[in-house]
Design an enzyme around this catalytic site. Structure first.
Site, PDB file in Angstrom:
ATOM      1  N   ARG A  22      29.123  40.738  38.354  1.00 38.73           N
ATOM      2  CA  ARG A  22      30.318  40.383  37.553  1.00 38.73           C
ATOM      3  C   ARG A  22      30.237  39.115  37.169  1.00 38.73           C
ATOM      4  NH1 ARG A  22      35.163  40.889  42.154  1.00 38.73           N
ATOM      5  NH2 ARG A  22      34.460  42.858  42.117  1.00 38.73           N
ATOM      6  N   SER A 113      37.251  44.037  39.559  1.00 32.51           N
ATOM      7  CA  SER A 113      38.198  44.122  40.648  1.00 32.51           C
ATOM      8  C   SER A 113      39.519  43.312  40.562  1.00 32.51           C
ATOM      9  CB  SER A 113      37.575  43.754  42.114  1.00 32.51           C
ATOM     10  OG  SER A 113      38.571  44.038  43.161  1.00 32.51           O
ATOM     11  N   HIS A 114      39.883  42.378  41.379  1.00 28.47           N
ATOM     12  CA  HIS A 114      41.043  41.542  41.465  1.00 28.47           C
ATOM     13  C   HIS A 114      40.862  40.551  40.456  1.00 28.47           C
ATOM     14  CE1 HIS A 114      38.135  40.120  44.249  1.00 28.47           C
ATOM     15  NE2 HIS A 114      38.636  38.936  44.320  1.00 28.47           N
ATOM     16  N   ASP A 277      45.128  46.021  43.926  1.00 31.41           N
ATOM     17  CA  ASP A 277      44.174  45.136  42.651  1.00 31.41           C
ATOM     18  C   ASP A 277      43.783  45.933  41.707  1.00 31.41           C
ATOM     19  OD1 ASP A 277      42.447  46.835  44.096  1.00 31.41           O
ATOM     20  OD2 ASP A 277      40.762  45.242  43.816  1.00 31.41           O
ATOM     21  N   ASP A 279      41.338  47.321  40.395  1.00 31.56           N
ATOM     22  CA  ASP A 279      40.499  48.640  40.696  1.00 31.56           C
ATOM     23  C   ASP A 279      40.796  49.506  41.726  1.00 31.56           C
ATOM     24  OD1 ASP A 279      39.362  46.807  42.602  1.00 31.56           O
ATOM     25  OD2 ASP A 279      37.354  47.802  42.251  1.00 31.56           O
ATOM     26  N   ASP A 281      41.289  49.383  44.872  1.00 35.80           N
ATOM     27  CA  ASP A 281      40.585  49.343  46.182  1.00 35.80           C
ATOM     28  C   ASP A 281      41.315  48.596  47.347  1.00 35.80           C
ATOM     29  OD1 ASP A 281      39.468  47.325  45.230  1.00 35.80           O
ATOM     30  OD2 ASP A 281      37.245  47.759  45.711  1.00 35.80           O
ATOM     31  N   ARG A 282      42.047  47.719  46.922  1.00 40.00           N
ATOM     32  CA  ARG A 282      42.731  46.826  47.818  1.00 40.00           C
ATOM     33  C   ARG A 282      44.070  47.049  48.164  1.00 40.00           C
ATOM     34  NH1 ARG A 282      40.473  40.653  47.270  1.00 40.00           N
ATOM     35  NH2 ARG A 282      38.237  41.412  46.947  1.00 40.00           N
ATOM     36  N   LYS A 376      36.710  51.362  49.854  1.00 38.24           N
ATOM     37  CA  LYS A 376      38.107  50.977  50.409  1.00 38.24           C
ATOM     38  C   LYS A 376      38.946  51.638  49.393  1.00 38.24           C
ATOM     39  CE  LYS A 376      37.809  46.278  48.663  1.00 38.24           C
ATOM     40  NZ  LYS A 376      36.430  45.961  48.408  1.00 38.24           N
TER      41      LYS A 376
END
Ligand code: VG1
Ligand code: CO
Length: 543
Positions: A22, A113-114, A277, A279, A281-282, A376
């Protein structure tokens, strides 16, 4: 097919972190940076020839560019087939399911992600293996080692494929199938949850808001919550994935999903609020007037999972990341099932799930999931909550309070110090580790210390050990302070301080969280010298 071999020089900073590689978009845009990493990965995957690779991402800026590069390199490296989400879209849990469902060799998930997106935002590349889960350290270590010595990469000279058109296209003889990103995932959800009961709840006036934060969950939530479950149109807001997430920060916490939080705490609150989020997963779960901490959510979902058809026979075990509160441990104890404590990051749950040792996993960072995939899964958590609400016919607040009255409450908060100097952060952790053996035997702040170590995890399935996973100081009364450095930040270092205090079933459950933790917060600062060493007098983000 003519495979081109292109000379390149290595980069020394391609070590995957908690969740893949990342970096800033501009960093990924350096010459051959993407190609080097993907080739280092492919070089570390024996047996990929003629196999299927899944590719998709969260729609952020640079997603489509990298997808085209990855497809050409997959063809040149001998993959037999690529499955790619239409528009380049696949949520992280969606990709995990696609890998498993189609028996793929593995998958590339393009996401940070986030973290914010856009040309000046972040980008990321993760690799998931055949079980659908994040590559274990054995693979990520090999990729890193390879990236340090790589001298060439392989590609083919073919035009871009049309990501908007579903169906099969060919790239230098390799089949590329553009698939519906949502359909298979929605079908899986329907096998786990009582869609009829949830539909009935919506039909009888239950109101909800789902904030997709202009990220990847939009199309999934629209199709499932508004489509299959019949929630009114407009229930899902910010539903179109945008390359820069609409300029926002697709992190579903109380800071970045503040609008949703304010709505849920206000006079016009619907029954249920949720967000996801970048992607997908959250998850963030808020009832009317009641925010549910992710650690509590994990415990409550585990205690009530049997109310959903997919878990009607009960769960076999629970796993949580080390910094996640011990609320779930109390549920496991009561149910008489296995409980596991793993390092931060979903990759550590994979072996336990594959071995059938646990059914539900979670992290304090708003990640919850089960053995239905190996990631997740934000929407899954929201649907399980909806299923529980539909069966129990109670509000979120009532369910949370009943849970505390039965199991006790773990007051919990995380304090993040973002973008601090890396040198200072590492020194803080090193010095703290060194001081652990000499912490006063009498304890700290009147609390007796029962544990002071740097967490090391021994995987009970494959026997591997992962050390230096975070400093934990545990006290006799069940309270705890954990310190670790983030493995997902892209600028400087982020120090995370996790604070937890247990209040028995008959204790006071209505205190303000920061108040309830105030003495632990002060203790954390004094023992790690946070203020003095970081120059900060307060955390950047409190969740
Ligand atoms: C953070 C969270 C961790 C999570 C990881 C990836 O890692 O703390 O629980 O698994 O992000 O989540 P770190 O190393 O920054 O603390 V995601 O939604 O970025 O895939
Ligand atoms: Co995520």
């Amino acid at each position: 097919m003519t495979v081109k071999t292109i000379a390149t020089t290595p980069y020394d900073d391609q070590k995957p972190g908690t969740s893949g590689l990342r970096k800033r978009v501009t960093h990924f845009q350096q010459p051959n940076y993407v190609e080097n990493f993907i080739q280092s990965l492919f070089d570390s995957l024996p047996g990929k020839e003629n196999m299927t690779l899944v590719i998709g991402g969260d729609g952020r800026y640079f997603n489509d560019t990298v997808i085209q590069i990855a497809i050409r390199m997959a063809a040149a490296n001998g993959f037999g087939r690529v499955l790619v989400g239409q528009g380049g879209i696949l949520s992280t849990p969606g990709a995990s399911h696609i890998i498993r469902h189609y028996g793929a060799f593995g998958g590339l998930i393009l996401s940070a992600s986030h973290n914010p997106g856009g040309p000046d935002g972040d980008f990321g590349i993760k690799y998931n293996a055949a079980n659908g889960g994040p590559a274990p350290e054995r693979i990520t270590d090999a990729v890193h080692a390879r990236s340090l010595v790589i001298t060439e990469y392989k590609s083919v000279d073919t035009p871009d494929i049309d990501l908007t058109r579903k169906g099969i296209q060919s790239v230098a003889g390799m089949a590329v199938e553009v698939i519906d990103p949502v359909a298979d995932y929605a079908a899986l959800m329907e096998t786990l949850f009582d869609f009829d009961a949830i539909r009935e709840m919506f039909a009888s006036g239950f109101r909800m808001r789902f904030d997709a934060m202009h990220a990847v969950t939009g199309p999934y939530a629209k199709a499932i919550i508004e489509g299959h479950l019949g929630a009114g149109e407009g229930t899902v807001v910010n539903a179109v994935p945008l390359p820069d997430f609409g300029g926002g920060h697709p992190d579903p916490n109380l800071v970045h999903a503040k609008e949703l939080y304010d709505l849920m705490m206000g006079p016009d609150a619907p029954d249920f609020g949720a967000a996801s989020d970048g992607d997908g997963d959250r998850n963030l779960v808020i009832g009317r007037g009641r925010f549910v901490t992710p650690s509590d959510s994990l415990a409550i979902l585990a205690a009530n999972a049997h109310l959903a058809p997919g878990y009607a026979r009960g769960i076999v075990g629970i796993a949580r990341s080390m910094p996640t509160s011990a609320a779930a441990d109390r549920v496991a104890e009561k149910l008489g099932i296995e409980m596991h404590e793993t390092p931060t990051g979903w990759k550590f749950f994979g072996n336990l799930l594959d071995a059938g040792r646990v059914t539900i996993c979670g992290e304090e960072s708003a990640g919850t999931g089960s053995d239905h995939v190996r990631e997740k899964d934000g929407l899954w958590a929201v649907l399980l909550w909806l299923n529980i609400l539909a069966v129990r016919k109670q509000g979120v607040d009532e369910i949370v309070r009943e849970h505390w009255a039965r199991f006790g409450r773990n007051y919990y908060s995380r304090h993040d110090y973002e973008e601090i100097d890396s040198g200072a952060a590492n020194l803080l952790m090193d010095d703290l580790r060194a001081r652990l053996p000499s912490l006063p035997a009498s304890g700290l702040g009147g609390r007796e210390i029962v544990l002071a170590d740097d967490f090391a995890y021994h995987d009970p399935v494959d026997g591997s050990t992962s050390s230096a996973q975070g400093v934990r100081i545990g006290f006799a009364d069940g309270s705890r302070i954990v310190f670790r450095l983030s493995g997902t930040g892209t600028v400087g270092a982020t120090l995370r301080v996790y604070l937890e205090r247990y209040e028995a079933p008959d204790g006071a459950h209505d205190r303000d969280t920061q108040d309830a933790l105030a003495d632990l917060i002060a203790l954390a600062d004094s023992v790690a010298e946070i203020g003095a060493r970081t120059g900060r007098d307060a955390p950047t983000v409190i969740t």
